[in-house]
Design a protein around this motif. Sequence first.
Motif, mmCIF file in Angstrom:
data_model
loop_
_atom_site.group_PDB
_atom_site.id
_atom_site.type_symbol
_atom_site.label_atom_id
_atom_site.label_comp_id
_atom_site.label_asym_id
_atom_site.label_seq_id
_atom_site.Cartn_x
_atom_site.Cartn_y
_atom_site.Cartn_z
ATOM 1 N N GLY A 84 38.117 -28.569 -10.563
ATOM 2 C CA GLY A 84 38.534 -29.815 -9.931
ATOM 3 C C GLY A 84 39.356 -29.565 -8.694
ATOM 4 N N GLU A 85 40.430 -30.327 -8.551
ATOM 5 C CA GLU A 85 41.276 -30.245 -7.364
ATOM 6 C C GLU A 85 42.161 -29.008 -7.311
ATOM 7 N N SER A 86 42.171 -28.203 -8.365
ATOM 8 C CA SER A 86 43.041 -27.022 -8.415
ATOM 9 C C SER A 86 42.588 -25.902 -7.500
ATOM 10 N N GLU A 87 43.539 -25.315 -6.799
ATOM 11 C CA GLU A 87 43.341 -24.001 -6.212
ATOM 12 C C GLU A 87 43.643 -23.027 -7.348
ATOM 13 N N THR A 88 42.850 -21.968 -7.458
ATOM 14 C CA THR A 88 43.023 -21.022 -8.553
ATOM 15 C C THR A 88 43.152 -19.613 -7.999
ATOM 16 N N ALA A 89 44.194 -18.911 -8.433
ATOM 17 C CA ALA A 89 44.386 -17.506 -8.082
ATOM 18 C C ALA A 89 44.251 -16.698 -9.369
ATOM 19 N N ILE A 90 43.520 -15.584 -9.281
ATOM 20 C CA ILE A 90 43.233 -14.764 -10.451
ATOM 21 C C ILE A 90 43.668 -13.329 -10.167
ATOM 22 N N TYR A 91 44.356 -12.729 -11.136
ATOM 23 C CA TYR A 91 44.760 -11.321 -11.069
ATOM 24 C C TYR A 91 44.083 -10.603 -12.233
ATOM 25 N N VAL A 92 43.345 -9.535 -11.944
ATOM 26 C CA VAL A 92 42.638 -8.787 -12.981
ATOM 27 C C VAL A 92 43.598 -7.798 -13.636
ATOM 28 N N VAL A 93 43.831 -7.991 -14.939
ATOM 29 C CA VAL A 93 44.720 -7.126 -15.707
ATOM 30 C C VAL A 93 43.951 -5.933 -16.261
ATOM 31 N N ASP A 120 42.955 -6.155 -8.835
ATOM 32 C CA ASP A 120 42.314 -6.998 -7.821
ATOM 33 C C ASP A 120 42.726 -8.463 -8.007
ATOM 34 N N TYR A 121 42.585 -9.231 -6.941
ATOM 35 C CA TYR A 121 42.853 -10.670 -6.945
ATOM 36 C C TYR A 121 41.591 -11.412 -6.500
ATOM 37 N N ILE A 122 41.425 -12.632 -7.007
ATOM 38 C CA ILE A 122 40.340 -13.528 -6.598
ATOM 39 C C ILE A 122 40.972 -14.881 -6.296
ATOM 40 N N PHE A 123 40.488 -15.563 -5.252
ATOM 41 C CA PHE A 123 40.913 -16.934 -4.965
ATOM 42 C C PHE A 123 39.702 -17.848 -5.118
ATOM 43 N N VAL A 124 39.858 -18.922 -5.883
ATOM 44 C CA VAL A 124 38.801 -19.906 -6.085
ATOM 45 C C VAL A 124 39.278 -21.234 -5.496
ATOM 46 N N PRO A 125 38.659 -21.713 -4.408
ATOM 47 C CA PRO A 125 39.043 -22.997 -3.828
ATOM 48 C C PRO A 125 38.701 -24.169 -4.764
ATOM 49 N N PRO A 126 39.296 -25.331 -4.529
ATOM 50 C CA PRO A 126 38.999 -26.504 -5.360
ATOM 51 C C PRO A 126 37.507 -26.833 -5.376
ATOM 52 N N ILE A 153 42.474 -27.454 -15.418
ATOM 53 C CA ILE A 153 41.311 -28.330 -15.261
ATOM 54 C C ILE A 153 40.065 -27.457 -15.360
ATOM 55 N N VAL A 154 39.150 -27.809 -16.259
ATOM 56 C CA VAL A 154 37.883 -27.095 -16.397
ATOM 57 C C VAL A 154 36.776 -28.136 -16.505
ATOM 58 N N VAL A 155 35.884 -28.157 -15.517
ATOM 59 C CA VAL A 155 34.744 -29.067 -15.528
ATOM 60 C C VAL A 155 33.499 -28.213 -15.729
ATOM 61 N N ASN A 156 32.945 -28.231 -16.957
ATOM 62 C CA ASN A 156 31.752 -27.455 -17.257
ATOM 63 C C ASN A 156 30.535 -28.093 -16.594
ATOM 64 N N LEU A 157 29.622 -27.263 -16.094
ATOM 65 C CA LEU A 157 28.460 -27.710 -15.321
ATOM 66 C C LEU A 157 27.165 -27.218 -15.959
#
Length: 168
Positions: A84-93, A120-126, A153-157
Amino acid sequence: MSEPLTTSGEGFHPHFHDAAGQSAAPLRTRLHHIRADALDGDTAQSGGMRRFAAVSGKTVGSEKLWMGQTHVAPSTSSSDHHHGESETAIYVVSGHPEFVFLDDTGPEPEEVRLRTSPGDYIFVPPFVPHREENPDPAEEAVVVISRSTQEAIVVNLPGLYALGAGEA
């Protein structure tokens, strides 16, 4: 450091008292300690993944931020989804998760696969449709996620599609 470890949910504030009969300070007036064994599994989910909240509106009273862990089992992938509207930042552990999305800047939409390693890091735009995969047959992949909304927020597709420039 001879001080004992704090317990999950305990706040750090000079005026925070935990004596019997005294009320705790309001959530937004103290720091919070969320132990690894106290993560909240009652979060939005998508197939193939387990999400655990550490920092959320529910756990600590956050108003603009969600942070937690996601575990992807060996040889599995999530459902296609967006946040959804969230910006998401991910850090790989740990592990080597792969993040998949569609790019339509060429003549045909093309699946893009980002292969990651610990650190590593990943950025997922809204609103960008994607999925996480763990191709390793033996090792679980674990990532730390931070979102710009207080809840996950998780919108399954039903499938991936490219998010055009006008939709962003």
